[in-house]
Design a protein around this motif. Structure first.
Motif, short mmCIF file in Angstrom:
data_model
loop_
_atom_site.label_atom_id
_atom_site.label_comp_id
_atom_site.label_asym_id
_atom_site.label_seq_id
_atom_site.Cartn_x
_atom_site.Cartn_y
_atom_site.Cartn_z
N MET A 1 64.00 15.81 158.12
CA MET A 1 62.71 15.40 157.58
C MET A 1 61.62 15.46 158.65
O MET A 1 61.81 14.96 159.76
CB MET A 1 62.81 13.96 157.05
N ILE A 2 60.49 16.07 158.33
CA ILE A 2 59.38 16.19 159.28
C ILE A 2 58.26 15.22 158.88
O ILE A 2 57.82 15.22 157.73
CB ILE A 2 58.85 17.64 159.35
N THR A 3 57.83 14.40 159.83
CA THR A 3 56.74 13.44 159.57
C THR A 3 55.56 13.75 160.48
O THR A 3 55.72 13.98 161.67
CB THR A 3 57.21 11.99 159.82
N LEU A 4 54.37 13.75 159.88
CA LEU A 4 53.13 13.92 160.64
C LEU A 4 52.43 12.57 160.70
O LEU A 4 52.25 11.91 159.67
CB LEU A 4 52.26 14.97 159.94
N GLY A 5 52.09 12.11 161.91
CA GLY A 5 51.49 10.79 162.07
C GLY A 5 50.06 10.87 162.57
O GLY A 5 49.76 11.65 163.48
N ILE A 6 49.19 10.05 161.99
CA ILE A 6 47.77 10.05 162.36
C ILE A 6 47.38 8.69 162.91
O ILE A 6 47.59 7.67 162.26
CB ILE A 6 46.89 10.37 161.13
N GLU A 7 46.79 8.69 164.11
CA GLU A 7 46.34 7.45 164.76
C GLU A 7 44.81 7.48 164.88
O GLU A 7 44.25 8.46 165.37
CB GLU A 7 46.99 7.35 166.15
N SER A 8 44.15 6.38 164.44
CA SER A 8 42.68 6.35 164.52
C SER A 8 42.12 4.92 164.56
O SER A 8 41.00 4.69 164.15
CB SER A 8 42.08 7.08 163.30
N THR A 9 42.93 3.95 165.08
CA THR A 9 42.49 2.56 164.98
C THR A 9 41.30 2.21 165.88
O THR A 9 40.58 1.26 165.60
CB THR A 9 43.63 1.58 165.34
N ALA A 10 41.12 2.96 166.99
CA ALA A 10 40.02 2.61 167.92
C ALA A 10 39.42 3.87 168.52
O ALA A 10 38.90 4.71 167.79
CB ALA A 10 40.52 1.64 168.98
#
Ligand code: MG
Length: 323
Positions: A1-10
């Motif tokens: 399974m391939i997961t793409l993660g997005i970070e944008s909290t700050a």
């Protein structure tokens, strides 16, 4: 399974890709606001401007295409509303247009899980230190409880604020740490309440000393005092929980002086110390992908209507949000 993660909290827009526990890519683009601090609108503009290029670079490094991604994970909070919304909207857009499953991830949980993975630790006592957070965490039945925390500002916020007061060109903890090297100790207020920390009095006092001492000595003393306070509450939590592993994570965990102080303490107490590589203590998308894949196995995908930013999303609210 391939997961793409997005970070944008700050300040950081980052997209990372993970496949069955292996990190394939982790592209990080941090907004540099110089001395003006984190202005929400500017952070959001930055994240929107670089989103497409960060995404294509991340897919390229991972050697994959969006078609092969199974799950979109996004950082759901805690964070600053405007930049957080850019990441959440980007995640929803990708999920809807490419017909992908989607899941929201608590940002501190992601720091903890990627660090446990890197250090090969199970259920350690966790010291989570970042701009907005300073917490002692313990896992129970898959959820994290907060044993102690800052009662006012996060330790990273303390450093950023003081760096601004000193008018450093880059008002950031890393710049303050560099300035602090070789400084001499000036006595500043030390405030510990049980397993909780208080930093604002320390900040005010250090600011009042600016005309009386060198910037170097004050930077050194502010960091030494706040790290000593942090070590004290951590040692108290170690004795209370009888844990034999300590994991430090979050942006401030990159500080080498803090790592050194914690290592000395752990050695004296016969406790194993762990810290992940700097890349995973910065805000990064790979940790969101990794934690998203763990949460997906447990809870399945999130209904799209639940995919909203939660600016005050504490790690001890995960049960309430996910169950
Ligand atoms: Mg962080």
């Amino acid at each position: 399974m391939i997961t793409l993660g997005i970070e944008s909290t700050a300040h950081t827009l980052s997209i990372g890709i993970e496949e069955n526990g292996k990190i394939l890519s982790n592209v990080i683009d941090m907004y540099n606001g110089g001395n003006e601090g984190l202005i929400p609108r500017k952070l959001a503009d930055h994240h929107a401007a670089v989103f497409a290029s960060v995404l294509s670079k991340s897919l390229e490094i991972a050697g994959t295409t969006i078609k092969d991604v199974d799950l979109i994970a996004f950082s759901q909070g805690p964070g600053i509303g405007s930049p957080l919304s850019v990441g959440v909207s980007g995640a929803k857009f990708l999920a809807l247009i490419h017909d992908k499953k989607i899941i929201g991830v608590n940002h501190p949980y992601a720091h903890v899980k990627i660090s446990e993975h890197c250090c090969n630790m199970e259920q350690p006592l966790v010291l989570y230190l970042s701009g907005g957070n300073s917490q002692l965490l313990i896992e129970e039945n898959g959820y994290y409880d907060v044993l102690g925390e800052t009662l006012d500002i996060g330790i990273g916020n303390l450093f950023d604020n003081f760096a601004r007061s000193l008018k450093l060109e880059h008002a950031h903890g890393a710049a303050l740490a560099k300035l602090a090297e070789g400084g001499e100790y000036v006595e500043l207020p030390y405030t510990v309440k049980g397993m909780n920390l208080v930093f604002s009095g320390l900040l005010t006092s250090a600011e009042k000393h600016i005309s009386k001492h060198s910037k170097k000595d004050l930077a050194f003393s502010l960091m030494e005092t706040s790290f000593a306070m942090t070590c004290e509450v951590t040692e108290r939590a170690l004795f209370l929980t009888k844990k034999k592993n300590l994991l430090v994570c979050g942006g401030v965990a990159q500080n080498r002086r803090l790592q050194e102080m914690l290592k000395i303490m752990c050695k004296e107490d016969d406790v194993i110390f762990g810290v992940a590589p700097d890349e995973y203590n910065r805000d990064n998308g790979a940790m969101i992908a990794y934690a998203g894949s763990l949460l997906y196995k447990k809870y399945g995908a999130m209904p799209i209507e639940n995919c909203i930013p939660i600016t005050n999303y504490r790690i001890d609210r995960m049960k309430e949000i996910l169950d």
